[in-house]
Design a protein around this motif. Structure first.
Motif, PDB file in Angstrom:
ATOM      1  N   MET A   1       0.812  -1.205   0.042  1.00 35.48           N
ATOM      2  CA  MET A   1       0.093   0.036   0.080  1.00 35.48           C
ATOM      3  C   MET A   1       1.023   1.510  -0.152  1.00 35.48           C
ATOM      4  N   ARG A   2       1.865   1.037   0.464  1.00 33.12           N
ATOM      5  CA  ARG A   2       2.880   2.260   0.290  1.00 33.12           C
ATOM      6  C   ARG A   2       3.159   2.498  -0.991  1.00 33.12           C
ATOM      7  N   THR A   3       3.696   1.661  -1.740  1.00 29.53           N
ATOM      8  CA  THR A   3       3.823   1.643  -3.048  1.00 29.53           C
ATOM      9  C   THR A   3       2.685   2.189  -3.918  1.00 29.53           C
ATOM     10  N   VAL A   4       1.444   1.444  -3.624  1.00 26.11           N
ATOM     11  CA  VAL A   4       0.234   2.026  -4.601  1.00 26.11           C
ATOM     12  C   VAL A   4      -0.063   3.475  -4.065  1.00 26.11           C
ATOM     13  N   LEU A   5      -0.263   3.756  -2.861  1.00 21.42           N
ATOM     14  CA  LEU A   5      -0.621   5.383  -2.416  1.00 21.42           C
ATOM     15  C   LEU A   5       0.603   6.297  -2.758  1.00 21.42           C
ATOM     16  N   GLU A   6       1.754   5.802  -2.807  1.00 21.10           N
ATOM     17  CA  GLU A   6       2.797   6.943  -3.287  1.00 21.10           C
ATOM     18  C   GLU A   6       2.762   7.079  -4.605  1.00 21.10           C
ATOM     19  N   MET A   7       2.332   5.988  -5.600  1.00 12.06           N
ATOM     20  CA  MET A   7       2.205   6.147  -7.068  1.00 12.06           C
ATOM     21  C   MET A   7       0.899   7.184  -7.226  1.00 12.06           C
ATOM     22  N   ARG A   8       0.012   7.261  -6.337  1.00  8.88           N
ATOM     23  CA  ARG A   8      -0.968   7.981  -6.394  1.00  8.88           C
ATOM     24  C   ARG A   8      -1.890   7.664  -7.640  1.00  8.88           C
TER      25      ARG A   8
ATOM     26  N   THR B 174      -2.321   4.417  15.037  1.00  5.88           N
ATOM     27  CA  THR B 174      -1.864   4.506  13.822  1.00  5.88           C
ATOM     28  C   THR B 174      -0.878   3.579  13.406  1.00  5.88           C
ATOM     29  N   TRP B 175      -0.575   3.378  11.929  1.00  3.97           N
ATOM     30  CA  TRP B 175       0.298   2.565  11.166  1.00  3.97           C
ATOM     31  C   TRP B 175       1.783   2.621  11.974  1.00  3.97           C
ATOM     32  N   ALA B 176       2.099   4.161  12.309  1.00  2.00           N
ATOM     33  CA  ALA B 176       3.469   4.647  12.816  1.00  2.00           C
ATOM     34  C   ALA B 176       3.401   3.722  14.072  1.00  2.00           C
ATOM     35  N   ASP B 177       2.287   3.677  14.681  1.00  2.00           N
ATOM     36  CA  ASP B 177       2.339   3.211  16.358  1.00  2.00           C
ATOM     37  C   ASP B 177       2.681   1.690  16.257  1.00  2.00           C
ATOM     38  N   ARG B 178       2.469   1.039  15.189  1.00  2.00           N
ATOM     39  CA  ARG B 178       2.258  -0.300  15.026  1.00  2.00           C
ATOM     40  C   ARG B 178       3.449  -1.064  14.346  1.00  2.00           C
ATOM     41  N   TYR B 179       3.859  -0.385  13.379  1.00  2.00           N
ATOM     42  CA  TYR B 179       4.546  -1.089  12.589  1.00  2.00           C
ATOM     43  C   TYR B 179       5.903  -0.077  12.148  1.00  2.00           C
ATOM     44  N   GLN B 180       7.382  -0.392  12.243  1.00  2.00           N
ATOM     45  CA  GLN B 180       8.370   0.237  11.725  1.00  2.00           C
ATOM     46  C   GLN B 180       8.795  -0.509  10.774  1.00  2.00           C
ATOM     47  N   PRO B 181       8.678   0.264   9.348  1.00  2.00           N
ATOM     48  CA  PRO B 181       9.011  -0.233   8.162  1.00  2.00           C
ATOM     49  C   PRO B 181      10.734  -0.063   8.148  1.00  2.00           C
ATOM     50  N   PRO B 182      11.188  -0.886   7.043  1.00  2.00           N
ATOM     51  CA  PRO B 182      12.579  -0.617   6.767  1.00  2.00           C
ATOM     52  C   PRO B 182      12.984   0.820   6.446  1.00  2.00           C
TER      53      PRO B 182
ATOM     54  N   ASP C 155      14.204   2.336   3.774  1.00  2.00           N
ATOM     55  CA  ASP C 155      13.996   2.534   2.588  1.00  2.00           C
ATOM     56  C   ASP C 155      12.504   2.577   2.265  1.00  2.00           C
ATOM     57  N   GLU C 156      11.704   2.253   3.303  1.00  2.00           N
ATOM     58  CA  GLU C 156      10.208   2.158   3.027  1.00  2.00           C
ATOM     59  C   GLU C 156       9.273   3.212   3.846  1.00  2.00           C
ATOM     60  N   ARG C 157       9.967   3.952   4.469  1.00  2.00           N
ATOM     61  CA  ARG C 157       9.445   4.602   5.430  1.00  2.00           C
ATOM     62  C   ARG C 157       8.635   5.792   4.739  1.00  2.00           C
ATOM     63  N   SER C 158       7.574   6.208   5.278  1.00  2.00           N
ATOM     64  CA  SER C 158       6.608   7.219   4.881  1.00  2.00           C
ATOM     65  C   SER C 158       5.664   7.810   6.058  1.00  2.00           C
ATOM     66  N   PRO C 159       6.160   9.175   6.452  1.00  2.00           N
ATOM     67  CA  PRO C 159       5.393   9.698   7.500  1.00  2.00           C
ATOM     68  C   PRO C 159       4.167   9.978   7.309  1.00  2.00           C
ATOM     69  N   ARG C 160       3.660  10.145   6.281  1.00  2.00           N
ATOM     70  CA  ARG C 160       2.267  10.468   5.430  1.00  2.00           C
ATOM     71  C   ARG C 160       1.246   9.216   5.822  1.00  2.00           C
TER      72      ARG C 160
ATOM     73  N   MET D  25      -4.563   1.232   4.155  1.00  2.00           N
ATOM     74  CA  MET D  25      -3.427   0.757   4.413  1.00  2.00           C
ATOM     75  C   MET D  25      -3.706  -0.565   5.056  1.00  2.00           C
ATOM     76  N   SER D  26      -4.721  -0.817   5.920  1.00  2.00           N
ATOM     77  CA  SER D  26      -5.018  -1.772   6.400  1.00  2.00           C
ATOM     78  C   SER D  26      -5.711  -3.035   5.667  1.00  2.00           C
ATOM     79  N   PHE D  27      -6.607  -2.487   4.580  1.00  2.00           N
ATOM     80  CA  PHE D  27      -7.294  -3.152   3.924  1.00  2.00           C
ATOM     81  C   PHE D  27      -7.358  -3.252   2.273  1.00  2.00           C
ATOM     82  N   GLY D  28      -6.383  -2.541   1.903  1.00  2.00           N
ATOM     83  CA  GLY D  28      -6.192  -2.306   0.743  1.00  2.00           C
ATOM     84  C   GLY D  28      -7.439  -1.446  -0.028  1.00  2.00           C
TER      85      GLY D  28
END
Ligand SMILES: Cc1cc2nc3c(=O)[nH]c(=O)nc-3n(C[C@H](O)[C@H](O)[C@H](O)COP(=O)(O)OP(=O)(O)OC[C@H]3O[C@@H](n4cnc5c(N)ncnc54)[C@H](O)[C@@H]3O)c2cc1C
Length: 475
Positions: free
Chosen positions: A286-293, A367-375, A377-382, A418-421
């Motif tokens: 979802m990071r990839t999908v939502l960053e592609m817009r 939030t996702w930031a509370d529950r998951y720490q991405p590597p 190169d996959e970080r996205s505060p938004r 982010m949770s469900f696609g």
């Protein structure tokens, strides 16, 4: 109403009757603090998501429900308000609110209204007709919708219920419910964004694409549109068609993004089971999908490109903006653009605290930031600000025990993605996502009533057969 539409409505009734099993009522209304029966589910938002959820609940024999919308009837969602495309972007054969009942599909309605040939020759669905179809859907299913009702606060109430404070033209009212679904649209858990370098500009010079815009006043003016998704192009096209002198569409990327990721992910496996993946995979996709817009369709691009005074500026993120004697000067790595008016097609951002209905829990929504720490190169505060939802679309607590009542608030909107696609954010996912939401709601209602169901079962004494015992059998 034409005879084909009358026949279609009869077909809808017949189809629903044939597929109603099991149709036994299974819920008993709980009494609210006002001594009146509380709703089993209150749905906030009567756009396509709220309507389809209500339909799914009614088919599950959850009928003590209500759908509220702050808009007037017919004005729900973007279709007749801020959407500025001529047609839907999704292909005409995508089904949605019908939840797989053939007579309830857009195609059936269109064929009844305009004939089969018209459907065959149709390219894409006009947004006006989509809005009309949604009103028909609501009417033919007799969905319990009340317009002109804005939910302005949600709080816990006695007996494990939720209290929703509602603003109407007549004043403030309170409705009690066991569960609340927020089907409140794109900005349901935040707001539309204006990029930071533009935020200080006066609203007469800079707006976001979901605001009302007087396009007639842009005749002969220089317009800059920020962003390069479908909505940015729709706004650029509308300005051009209304006689803007020139329109510059400023795209951050060095090369504009022309892939539509939502097209790739439209297959049953992904739509249905994305939410079953672990956090690593969900975040990665979802990071990839939502960053592609959101990609734009060819027709959307052509609508702009046919104007000689349309200019696509790639590699032009806004670095700074200042009000000038006439209009605004936009500083970008590609140079300075002088413009009279800026429209930001830059999407939404999560901001729970900005939504009045969430004010009693905004600080404790995980939030996702509370529950998951991405590597790294996959970080996205938004995207880290998106809510981390439970498997029934419910809000989760950041600190357990502070606001346990939010487990009965279910979010069905772009905030769920982010949770469900793809889920509450597009038509393509409705046939799989709405049943999943309904399943989560009915599971919660059933589990919470398990003692009553046990007592009911133990008291059940309806014989299914009469057995005659002969005298000799009793010896
Ligand atoms: C411009 C645009 C074009 C799109 N085009 C397509 C497309 O072609 N194909 C596609 O698949 N998807 C498209 N989408 C995405 C998606 O399908 C739409 O956003 C769609 O409207 C989502 O439906 P919804 O019911 O979730 O939200 P909405 O239709 O936005 O409905 C939400 C409703 O909630 C109400 N509401 C909000 N807060 C409150 C409150 N506190 N109290 C009471 N009522 C409240 C609002 O008044 C609104 O009517 C588009 C989105 C946009 C913005």
């Amino acid at each position: 109403m034409n005879s084909a539409l009358i026949a279609l409505e009869a077909q809808v009734c017949a189809d629903l009757a044939k597929t109603a099993h099991p149709d036994a009522a299974w819920l008993t209304p709980k009494l609210g603090p006002d001594e009146k029966p509380a709703l089993d589910v209150l749905i906030v938002g009567a756009g396509q998501s709220g309507l389809a959820t209500a339909f799914g609940l009614l088919r599950s024999q959850v009928s003590n429900i209500l759908v509220l919308d702050r808009s007037e009837e017919g004005q729900e969602g973007p279709w007749l308000t801020y959407a500025r495309m001529h047609t839907l972007r999704s292909p005409k054969h995508f089904t949605g609110p019908d939840l797989d009942i053939p007579s309830l599909t857009y195609q059936s309605w269109h064929e009844a209204r305009f004939g089969e040939e018209d459907w065959q020759s149709l390219d894409l669905i006009s947004r006006e007709l989509w809005a009309e179809y949604l009103l028909w859907f609501r009417r033919v299913l007799d969905l319990p919708v009340r317009n002109g009702c804005e939910v302005i606060e949600i709080s816990p109430a006695a007996g494990g219920l939720l209290a929703a404070k509602i603003q109407t033209a007549d004043g403030v009212d309170v409705v009690f419910a066991r569960k609340i679904v927020l089907a409140t649209g794109q900005e349901g858990m935040g707001d539309w964004t204006i990029p930071e370098p533009l935020r200080h500009l006066a609203p007469s010079l800079c707006v976001h694409a979901a605001q009302p815009i007087d396009f007639a006043s842009l005749r002969g003016k220089r317009v800059a549109v920020i962003g390069a998704g479908a909505s940015a192009f729709d706004n650029a096209a509308t300005a051009l068609e209304r006689g803007a002198a020139e329109v510059h569409l400023l795209c951050r990327r060095v090369e504009i993004q022309v892939i539509q990721p939502y097209r790739w992910l439209t297959f049953r496996g992904f739509l249905r089971h994305f939410c079953d993946l672990d956090d690593t995979w969900r975040w990665r996709f979802m990071r990839t999908v939502l960053e592609m817009r959101e990609g734009f369709p060819q027709a959307t691009y052509d609508r702009c490109a046919r104007h000689a005074n349309f200019h696509l500026q790639e590699g032009a993120p806004i670095v700074a903006a200042r009000e000038a004697a006439r209009g605004v000067e936009l500083q970008t790595p590609k140079g300075m653009f002088a413009t009279d008016f800026v429209i930001c097609g830059t999407g939404i951002d999560m901001s729970f605290a900005g939504r009045p209905e969430l004010r009693n829990c905004a600080g404790n929504i995980a939030t996702w930031a509370d529950r998951y720490q991405p590597p790294p190169d996959e970080r996205s505060p938004r995207l880290g600000r998106f809510p981390y939802l439970a498997d029934d679309y419910a809000l989760m607590e950041r600190v357990a025990g502070e606001t346990p009542w939010i487990a009965d608030i279910h979010v069905f909107a772009i905030a769920s993605t982010m949770s469900f696609g793809a889920s509450g954010s597009s038509i393509n996912a409705m046939t799989t996502a709405v049943p999943k939401l309904v399943h989560g709601l009915t599971r919660g209602l059933f589990r919470a009533d398990i003692e009553r169901h046990w007592a009911s079962f133990r008291a059940y004494d309806v014989p299914q057969a009469t057995v005659e015992r002969k005298i000799r059998d009793q010896v």
